[in-house]
Design a protein around this motif. Structure first.
Motif, PDB file in Angstrom:
ATOM      1  N   ALA A 280      40.555  34.017  23.029  1.00 20.64           N
ATOM      2  CA  ALA A 280      41.273  35.294  22.910  1.00 20.64           C
ATOM      3  C   ALA A 280      40.883  36.228  24.050  1.00 20.64           C
ATOM      4  N   ALA A 281      39.594  36.210  24.411  1.00 19.10           N
ATOM      5  CA  ALA A 281      39.123  37.071  25.499  1.00 19.10           C
ATOM      6  C   ALA A 281      39.764  36.681  26.831  1.00 19.10           C
ATOM      7  N   GLN A 282      40.020  35.379  26.993  1.00 17.00           N
ATOM      8  CA  GLN A 282      40.648  34.913  28.236  1.00 17.00           C
ATOM      9  C   GLN A 282      42.166  35.032  28.210  1.00 17.00           C
ATOM     10  N   GLY A 283      42.700  35.414  27.059  1.00 22.10           N
ATOM     11  CA  GLY A 283      44.153  35.560  26.954  1.00 22.10           C
ATOM     12  C   GLY A 283      44.889  34.249  26.755  1.00 22.10           C
ATOM     13  N   LEU A 284      44.185  33.217  26.278  1.00 19.06           N
ATOM     14  CA  LEU A 284      44.879  31.949  26.039  1.00 19.06           C
ATOM     15  C   LEU A 284      45.915  32.118  24.931  1.00 19.06           C
ATOM     16  N   TYR A 316      43.860  32.269  14.637  1.00 20.84           N
ATOM     17  CA  TYR A 316      43.870  32.786  16.011  1.00 20.84           C
ATOM     18  C   TYR A 316      44.532  34.161  16.155  1.00 20.84           C
ATOM     19  N   PRO A 317      45.643  34.437  15.429  1.00 23.24           N
ATOM     20  CA  PRO A 317      46.246  35.770  15.588  1.00 23.24           C
ATOM     21  C   PRO A 317      45.246  36.915  15.348  1.00 23.24           C
ATOM     22  N   GLU A 320      43.123  37.224  18.401  1.00 23.08           N
ATOM     23  CA  GLU A 320      43.898  37.831  19.495  1.00 23.08           C
ATOM     24  C   GLU A 320      43.940  39.348  19.342  1.00 23.08           C
ATOM     25  N   ASP A 321      44.123  39.798  18.096  1.00 28.14           N
ATOM     26  CA  ASP A 321      44.228  41.238  17.840  1.00 28.14           C
ATOM     27  C   ASP A 321      43.036  42.009  18.399  1.00 28.14           C
ATOM     28  N   PHE A 323      41.527  41.642  21.028  1.00 30.60           N
ATOM     29  CA  PHE A 323      41.587  41.852  22.478  1.00 30.60           C
ATOM     30  C   PHE A 323      42.890  42.502  22.927  1.00 30.60           C
ATOM     31  N   PHE A 324      43.622  43.028  21.960  1.00 34.82           N
ATOM     32  CA  PHE A 324      44.839  43.771  22.284  1.00 34.82           C
ATOM     33  C   PHE A 324      44.524  45.260  22.248  1.00 34.82           C
ATOM     34  N   ALA A 325      45.238  46.007  23.078  1.00 29.67           N
ATOM     35  CA  ALA A 325      45.158  47.465  22.970  1.00 29.67           C
ATOM     36  C   ALA A 325      46.244  47.899  21.987  1.00 29.67           C
ATOM     37  N   GLU A 326      45.950  48.905  21.198  1.00 28.73           N
ATOM     38  CA  GLU A 326      46.919  49.393  20.217  1.00 28.73           C
ATOM     39  C   GLU A 326      48.126  50.032  20.896  1.00 28.73           C
ATOM     40  N   SER A 327      49.148  50.221  20.126  1.00 30.11           N
ATOM     41  CA  SER A 327      50.365  50.877  20.589  1.00 30.11           C
ATOM     42  C   SER A 327      50.074  52.310  21.028  1.00 30.11           C
ATOM     43  N   PHE A 328      50.701  52.751  22.081  1.00 35.87           N
ATOM     44  CA  PHE A 328      50.587  54.173  22.429  1.00 35.87           C
ATOM     45  C   PHE A 328      51.876  54.656  23.045  1.00 35.87           C
TER      46      PHE A 328
END
Lengths: 328, 238
Positions: A280-284, A316-317, A320-321, A323-328
């Protein structure tokens, strides 16, 4: 086009010749079916005084194994037999009851369902005349999902399932100590495999046997459809390792008198968590994580690559979350 | 004479001729295993099946990529239109109704259609089951929320991956009393407004889909814009 009589005769002979082969085929097929009935051929093994385990294969569900991929057990006491899990089908439950009657004349006193997954409770129908115990959460889960599980099992193992239906446990098991037929049994509720307070574990303090059920998979990759999180599961494994036991019965895999299964679980859970976090950190993306190689040290763990694919779908989802930035 | 691979792939689905005409018309095409279509062997959750298409092994730029699932009631999954700088690598989550071949047809700059195939086994039901959010009914409060991340590629120096998940029920219209309601257009633009990529989605794309694509140029501020078939628009900086 008309045939002359000679050709006609040959034609008839050909038909007979083919018919003969067809009949031979029927005979062979008939005897093949008789030699391979849908027979689970269960062989219980005494792993401690009066304590028997029927060890399943470390495979996935197939039409060949009939879902016999799970460990079931029974304890013969002075007050009757305690049955721990009933297997994947009515047919399995009946076969289990049959082998129990070959071991002892004691009647069945109680049945326990360790959790809500189909290979652990779909044999209940063979024990419809006795009380079936499970944790309250397990009963709720069987109530809501049992039917879908049953349908899915028919799809995966086929005719072995014939006549199988959901039979709900009728008694609620709570955590705590109970003495049954001279055995001091400690009932515990965990969460790592099946969800909040939905994993029953039984420690028989009289014989030192720990029935860990599906909190422990040994040399068979763990399954994750209902885990609240790998770290929760790891915590539960740590708790199990503090218990005083001589023999460990996993839900899937061989019975041992060592702590090796717990060490394997610990290592495997940590590795899975690390793989999912790093990926997730690598964006796979999921399809990439599903093909991550299984380390050599887990080469004895059956179905690791297949279960990794399933685990990626389940978990996995959430990774992944992080390492995501929230909505803005 | 067709190479064996072509024959095998063309014949592994009775739907191939039908779906090929639907998406490629009578255009000439060629199967090409340089187009990698990655899928799980089995769809653990038929409503959320990840698929990745990678056409980077082809030695020319691509104009368009169309993906579809032969045996889905709604075959189309997405169509991808890259601008220069985009790598021909896309991942998305979609729904499967039953076990199916999944196709990715790529139109190259020289005008050739090249087709890659993958296969996913499934118990099924994905397209005709109500979305989870329809059962919870709290989807309105999160509609259009976008979570996104940018990651530098480890194996492709200079490349960045943009991955995002957008909250949307993605109703297929195949469930009784729930009309189709889905995201149909995705655009990524650079800071000066230049279009980088355009993506057309079908209702076969999963609820709250995860989408990722890879870009060669870095240090730009990209703007993501998404629109559904009801005219709702959602956007955010990536």
């Amino acid at each position: 086009m008309a045939m002359n009589s000679n050709e006609h005769f040959e034609g008839v002979a050909m038909v007979f010749k083919h018919l003969r082969y067809a009949l031979m085929g029927l005979v062979f097929c008939g005897s093949w079916v008789q030699a391979n009935p849908l027979d689970y051929a269960l062989t219980p093994k005494e792993i401690a005084p009066n304590t028997w385990v029927v060890t399943g294969l470390t495979e996935d569900f197939t039409t060949q194994n009939g879902g016999n991929i799970v460990n079931t057990a029974f304890i013969v006491t002075q007050e009757g037999v305690l049955v721990l899990d009933t297997g994947p089908s009515k047919r399995y439950g009946e076969a289990l009851r049959q082998v129990i009657s070959e071991v002892t004349e004691q009647p069945i006193a109680r049945v326990y369902n360790s959790h809500h997954h189909p290979d652990h409770f779909l044999g209940n129908q063979a024990f419809a005349d006795v009380d079936i115990y499970a944790l309250a959460t397990t009963i709720d889960l069987i109530k809501s999902r049992g039917e879908a599980y049953t349908e899915n099992m028919y799809r995966m193992v086929g005719d072995w399932m014939r006549g199988t239906d959901v039979l709900l446990p009728n008694q609620i098991q709570t955590s705590g100590q109970e003495i049954i037929g001279g055995h001091s049994l400690r009932f515990m509720a965990f969460s790592g495999h099946s969800g909040a307070q939905a994993d029953l574990v039984i420690l028989d303090e009289t014989t030192g046997v720990l029935f860990a059920f599906d909190l422990v998979f040994y040399d068979r990759a763990l399954t994750t459809p209902d885990t609240p999180g790998l770290m929760q599961w790891l915590e539960d494994i740590e708790a199990l390792s503090l218990l005083d036991f001589k023999t460990l019965v996993p839900g899937h895999g061989e019975v041992t008198s060592s702590t090796k299964p717990l060490e394997q679980m610990r290592e495997y859970l940590k590795w899975l968590d690390q793989v999912l976090t790093d990926s997730a950190a690598q964006g796979l993306v999921a399809t990439e994580v599903m093909r991550v190689g299984i380390p050599e040290r887990f080469s004895s763990v059956a179905l690791a690559a297949q279960e990794l694919q399933r685990t990626v779908s389940h978990l996995y989802p959430n990774y992944e979350d992080a390492f995501f930035a929230e909505s803005f | 004479m067709l190479p064996n691979l072509v024959v095998a792939q063309a014949h592994d689905s009775v739907m191939w001729d039908y779906t090929r005409k639907m998406f490629l018309g009578d255009a000439l095409y060629q199967f090409d295993d340089r187009i990698r279509v990655s899928l799980p062997e089995f769809a653990e959750d038929s409503m959320q099946v990840p698929v990745s298409v990678d056409a980077s092994a082809i030695d020319e730029s691509i104009v368009k990529m169309i993906t579809w699932a032969d045996y889905n009631p709604i075959q189309h999954i997405f169509t991808y239109h890259p601008e220069p700088g985009m790598l021909p690598q896309v991942s998305i989550t979609f729904k499967v109704q039953q076990s199916t071949p999944v196709r990715a047809a790529v139109l190259t700059e020289s005008g050739q259609w090249l087709v890659g195939s993958g296969y996913v086994s499934a118990a099924g039901g994905g397209c005709t089951l109500p979305s989870e959010s329809r059962m919870n009914d709290d989807w309105q409060s999160s509609l259009g929320q976008i979570r996104a991340g940018r990651f530098s590629s480890t194996d492709q120096p200079g490349a960045d991956r943009y991955k995002f998940r957008i909250m949307h029920p993605m109703d297929s219209g195949l469930v009784a009393n729930i009309p189709s309601f889905y995201l149909e257009q995705v655009e990524l633009r650079s800071a000066n407004g230049d279009l980088q990529v355009r993506l057309e989605l079908s209702p076969a794309v999963s609820e709250n889909p995860s989408i990722s694509f890879d870009l060669l140029s870095s240090d730009q501020n990209y703007q993501l814009w998404v629109r559904d078939n009801d005219g709702n628009e959602f956007q955010r900086a990536l």
